[in-house]
Scaffold this motif. Structure first.
Motif, PDB file in Angstrom:
ATOM      1  N   TRP A   1      -5.439 -13.959 -10.163  1.00 42.82           N
ATOM      2  CA  TRP A   1      -5.978 -12.634 -10.480  1.00 42.82           C
ATOM      3  C   TRP A   1      -6.404 -11.952  -9.187  1.00 42.82           C
ATOM      4  CZ3 TRP A   1      -6.756  -9.461 -14.679  1.00 42.82           C
ATOM      5  CH2 TRP A   1      -7.720  -8.461 -14.571  1.00 42.82           C
TER       6      TRP A   1
ATOM      7  N   GLU B   1      -8.202  -8.349  -7.458  1.00 48.93           N
ATOM      8  CA  GLU B   1      -8.990  -7.167  -7.791  1.00 48.93           C
ATOM      9  C   GLU B   1      -9.798  -6.675  -6.594  1.00 48.93           C
ATOM     10  OE1 GLU B   1     -11.765  -8.383 -10.869  1.00 48.93           O
ATOM     11  OE2 GLU B   1     -13.195  -9.104  -9.377  1.00 48.93           O
TER      12      GLU B   1
ATOM     13  N   LYS C   1      -1.598 -11.360 -11.636  1.00 46.61           N
ATOM     14  CA  LYS C   1      -2.039 -10.171 -12.352  1.00 46.61           C
ATOM     15  C   LYS C   1      -3.105  -9.421 -11.555  1.00 46.61           C
ATOM     16  CE  LYS C   1      -3.442  -8.819 -17.059  1.00 46.61           C
ATOM     17  NZ  LYS C   1      -3.953  -9.303 -18.357  1.00 46.61           N
ATOM     18  N   ARG C   2      -3.012  -8.102 -11.564  1.00 42.16           N
ATOM     19  CA  ARG C   2      -4.012  -7.273 -10.886  1.00 42.16           C
ATOM     20  C   ARG C   2      -4.890  -6.545 -11.897  1.00 42.16           C
ATOM     21  NH1 ARG C   2       0.422  -3.406  -9.392  1.00 42.16           N
ATOM     22  NH2 ARG C   2       0.093  -3.967  -7.210  1.00 42.16           N
ATOM     23  N   ASP C   3      -6.070  -6.176 -11.431  1.00 40.69           N
ATOM     24  CA  ASP C   3      -6.912  -5.262 -12.183  1.00 40.69           C
ATOM     25  C   ASP C   3      -6.397  -3.854 -11.894  1.00 40.69           C
ATOM     26  OD1 ASP C   3      -8.885  -3.556 -13.141  1.00 40.69           O
ATOM     27  OD2 ASP C   3     -10.547  -4.803 -12.477  1.00 40.69           O
ATOM     28  N   LYS C   4      -5.769  -3.219 -12.870  1.00 41.61           N
ATOM     29  CA  LYS C   4      -5.164  -1.903 -12.630  1.00 41.61           C
ATOM     30  C   LYS C   4      -6.193  -0.863 -12.205  1.00 41.61           C
ATOM     31  CE  LYS C   4      -3.034  -1.191 -16.512  1.00 41.61           C
ATOM     32  NZ  LYS C   4      -2.179  -0.495 -17.507  1.00 41.61           N
TER      33      LYS C   4
ATOM     34  N   PRO D   1      -7.375  -2.354  -7.980  1.00 40.41           N
ATOM     35  CA  PRO D   1      -6.342  -3.263  -7.516  1.00 40.41           C
ATOM     36  C   PRO D   1      -6.627  -3.864  -6.134  1.00 40.41           C
ATOM     37  CG  PRO D   1      -5.628  -1.017  -7.241  1.00 40.41           C
ATOM     38  CD  PRO D   1      -6.945  -0.952  -7.947  1.00 40.41           C
TER      39      PRO D   1
ATOM     40  N   GLU E   1       0.916  -4.311 -14.213  1.00 38.33           N
ATOM     41  CA  GLU E   1      -0.155  -5.300 -14.044  1.00 38.33           C
ATOM     42  C   GLU E   1       0.326  -6.586 -13.408  1.00 38.33           C
ATOM     43  OE1 GLU E   1      -3.580  -5.156 -17.267  1.00 38.33           O
ATOM     44  OE2 GLU E   1      -1.611  -5.331 -18.207  1.00 38.33           O
TER      45      GLU E   1
END
Length: 420
Positions: free
Chosen positions: A278, A280, A300-303, A306, A334
């Motif tokens: 992850w 972020e 996965k990114r924090d939209k 990011p 994402e």
């Protein structure tokens, strides 16, 4: 005849009288120490092979160090207190392959399917800690919930609040150094490592059965420069690596994560978030040669917050035996795509050919079988697909307590293990 016997006896007396004073008797090997009822302030050396029974909270005072030698058992032996280890000075846990150091609990406490511990706290460092080493060390069955009486709460460390589950290790000094090599973290209720500062190497280690309701194996925040490499992470509740620049400490979080194998991540979390790696809040993350098998999501990114746009991702290997797993690692807004990735569109494609791991193991399984072997068989599609064309932070090493620890060289295969 009598004369001959007399001569023999006389020679024996003369020989005995000529025996060197340097001919000392053979040394008697001392038995390993067993120290009962250890609590309060500790420092110095815990000696090879000893057992130290912990019956209260421990503190390594600022300016002092505790060195734990090979084969020591640190036995958390109070189920009421559930001891924490507060480190204000330095800690060196120096096991070997043949004789690891063990932070554990009595065997009888493990029997009742208590897979996620909570039977002691964890190792909570202060900003005064400059060096912490875990070498060939097993840490298991911790993650107790803090109370108002917990030393970490009283000292304002970690989250400094009652009701928080303690991680395996909390490290906060942006000017400190934290090194983990060849260690095992297992059966913990919460995060493995929660790191808010320092120069960090985490390499050649195994994480499994961590996080019952949430939690990541390795949780890195701002103030950290880290090389994270050649680790096996099995079934963390959420992510194998959670990488964030939250806290806005200097330096910016910059993590180089390479040649890790992450399996079955994320499926046990009751709500949806991540499920492998992850990113972020402007973390700078360079990710290479990571093998993600049967995870809930791809990288996965924090939209809404990011990663730093200088981040690099390449040569990731994806495998999913279920349609859900495959659908959720396909590139999107994402899910980050990288160069040189090995990725499929159908369930069961790109079998990584582990030596011994049933790829159809339930995705929510957290019970680790020590007979599993995540090396690659000859003919694995992950062989020869890695890259070595990048620079890691600590190729020249970090020196702690006079010993230099180097982050390992990257491999040409993807994942933590090549062929045997």
């Amino acid at each position: 005849m009598k004369k001959a016997l007399l001569n023999v006896a006389l020679a024996a007396v003369i020989f005995a009288g000529c025996k060197s004073s340097n001919d000392d008797p053979a040394p008697v090997e001392s038995k390993p120490v067993v120290q009962e009822a250890v609590s309060g302030q500790v420092s110095g050396v815990w000696t090879k092979g000893g057992t130290y029974k912990i019956t209260g909270h421990l503190e390594i005072p600022a300016g002092k160090s505790l060195t734990i030698e090979e084969g020591v058992t640190v036995l958390m032996n109070d189920s009421v207190v559930k001891p924490e280890i507060v480190v204000r000075g330095n800690l060196y846990s120096l096991g070997t392959t043949q004789a690891p150091v063990k932070f554990t609990v009595p065997d009888a406490w493990k029997i009742a399917k208590n897979e996620f511990g909570q039977l002691w706290g964890g190792i909570i460092a202060d900003k005064t800690t400059t060096e912490l080493v875990l070498q060939n060390t097993v840490l298991e069955y911790g993650g107790a919930v803090t109370t108002e009486a917990s030393p970490s709460v009283k000292a304002g460390l970690y989250k400094a609040a009652a009701g928080e589950r303690v991680p395996v290790v909390y490290f906060p000094n942006v000017n400190g150094q934290f090194v983990v090599t060849n260690s095992t973290i297992r059966n913990f209720y919460e995060d493995g490592f929660y790191i808010e500062g320092g120069k960090v190497i985490i390499a050649n280690s195994v994480f499994h059965t961590t996080g019952i309701a949430n939690g990541d194996a390795i949780n890195i925040k701002s103030g950290v420069q880290a090389d994270v490499a050649f680790n096996l992470i099995y079934s963390p509740n959420t992510n194998g690596l959670k990488l964030s620049n939250s806290g806005d400490r200097t330096p910016q979080a910059y993590v180089i994560g390479y040649n890790n194998t992450i399996v079955n991540a994320g499926w046990r979390r009751p709500t949806t978030k991540g499920g492998s790696i992850w990113l972020e809040k402007t973390v700078h993350a360079d990710l290479y040669n990571n093998l993600l098998a049967n995870d809930r999501y791809g990288i996965k990114r924090d939209k809404g917050a990011p990663e730093d746009n200088r981040s690099k991702i390449s040569n990731t290997f994806y495998y999913g035996f279920s349609a859900d797993a495959v659908a959720q690692f396909q590139p999107s807004a994402e899910i980050l795509a990288g160069t040189g990735d090995v990725i499929s569109a159908k369930a069961g494609e790109n079998d990584p050919k582990f030596v011994n791991y049933p790829l159809n193991t339930a995705l929510t399984n957290a019970t680790f079988n020590t007979s599993w072997d995540f090396h690659l068989q000859t003919g694995s599609p992950a062989l020869g697909k890695g890259t070595t064309g990048f620079t890691r932070h600590f190729a020249n090493g970090l020196t702690l307590n006079g010993i230099t620890y180097k982050s390992p060289e990257p491999a040409t295969y993807i994942g933590a293990f090549g062929t045997k």
